[in-house]
Write an enzyme that holds these catalytic residues in place. Structure first.
Site, PDB file in Angstrom:
ATOM      1  CB  SER A 129      -0.888  -0.006   1.252  1.00 53.47           C
ATOM      2  OG  SER A 129      -1.500   1.251   1.444  1.00 53.47           O
TER       3      SER A 129
ATOM      4  CE1 TYR B 205      -4.220  -2.067   4.867  1.00 55.15           C
ATOM      5  CE2 TYR B 205      -3.548   0.165   4.278  1.00 55.15           C
ATOM      6  CZ  TYR B 205      -3.923  -1.119   3.903  1.00 55.15           C
ATOM      7  OH  TYR B 205      -3.974  -1.446   2.574  1.00 55.15           O
TER       8      TYR B 205
END
Length: 350
Positions: free
Chosen positions: A142, A167
């Site tokens: 990501s 995350y």
């Protein structure tokens, strides 16, 4: 090729299946179908790939009614024994690992979900790839790994040691874990840092989706950091084209890589990291204007401070993936939002 695609009830995994069924031999998809967001949307995606909701049971294969070379299994990544048996039975040549507990803000509320799926689940993937001689593992990372980095555009050669959410930390951990396995066991591994993916069948927790819903219903939208934010919005078709092209390019290791001046994007091991982004950041308020234009309604904007775990800007340097695959994402915000809003109106009968 026999490919395992994880997360196929999810946004990117679903679109990946639709792309791969015309190109590859056999595809098996898995997904835990958790309730992080509306499971009806997840089952709707599965239905588009010919998987009947009524036939879905845990750890039970379901054949697609649309594609002869596709089947689906509801399965949790962290279920170690079930994952081992799946790999032993199917003998995958390639793994496209797109499943994860997504969402920056939710990782602040429910951190253990991220450890279970993104860390425990990923070690199961790595162990299975090691024990079953998988030819290439491609996994989703990501843009959030860039964290506090301010040098733009973000390059895969930059250090990414300052995440601002759990995350992001789990995604950085995935990259480190993948490199360790690639180095130890010579597993060819490629990580893909996705930049703000949007499009039809997207995730309801993403800003563009929630903006469209709120504006359609005449409700206010929250504009964080008072609108002073930029995002490298990347249309789903561009993401999937990058995924599929990379899947066929097996990294062999960089023979001139030096530990004296280490490049984080590659290694002497068969390991590579790419950005996939539009390479064209857009101001948040300009993005909202495009949605307003497509909906024919002006948004009621509520301006708020920056949220915890968020960053000011994302901007992808995509030179590496362009050089290695010949592909450069190019879908404009206007075209992408038009396609998303058209889907949204149809799906929700707006």
């Amino acid at each position: 090729m026999k490919i395992l695609v994880t997360g196929t009830a999810g946004f990117i995994g679903y679109h990946t299946v639709l792309k791969l069924v015309d190109k590859c031999g056999q595809i098996i998809g898995i997904d835990g179908i958790n309730d992080y967001y509306d499971v009806n949307l997840k089952y709707g995606r599965l239905a588009e790939t010919g998987i009947d909701k009524s036939a879905v049971e845990y750890n039970t294969p379901v054949k697609s009614t649309k594609f002869d070379n596709y089947s689906f299994i509801k399965l949790n990544l962290e279920d170690r024994e079930a994952m081992k048996k799946l790999f032993e039975k199917e003998k995958f040549t390639h793994v496209c690992h797109l499943a994860a507990q997504a969402g920056v803000r939710y990782s602040i509320e429910n951190p253990y979900a991220y450890i279970d799926s993104n860390i425990s689940g990923f070690i199961n993937i790595l162990e299975c790839c090691r024990n079953h001689k998988v030819e290439h593992l491609v996994f989703a990372s990501s843009s959030s790994v860039y964290g506090l980095n301010e040098k733009i555009p973000f390059s895969t050669s930059d250090n990414v040691d300052h995440p601002v959410s759990l995350y992001a930390a789990t995604k950085k951990s995935n990259e480190l874990m993948a490199h360790a396995y690639s180095h130890l066991y010579q597993i060819p591994v490629t990580g893909l840092r996705f930049f703000t993916v949007y499009g039809p069948w997207g995730r309801p927790d993403m800003a563009y989706f929630s903006f469209t819903k709120a504006i359609s219903e005449g409700k206010p939208i929250n504009i964080f950091n008072n609108g002073d934010m930029m995002r490298d919005f990347t249309y789903i078709d561009d993401i999937i084209e990058g995924v599929v092209r990379v899947l066929g390019i097996i990294p062999k290791g960089n023979s001139i890589w030096s530990g004296m001046k280490p490049d984080p994007s590659c290694s002497k091991a068969p390991y590579k990291i790419y950005n996939i982004g539009n390479n064209n950041p857009v101001k948040l308020l300009d993005f909202v204007k495009v949605i307003e234009k497509e909906l024919g309604r002006e948004a009621d904007k509520k301006y708020l401070p920056m949220q915890a775990g968020d960053v000011y800007a994302t901007y992808a340097d995509v030179d590496d993936i362009v050089k290695d695959t010949g592909f450069r994402p190019s879908t404009t915000i206007e075209d992408g939002i038009n396609k998303f809003v058209t889907w949204y109106k149809g799906y929700y009968s707006v």
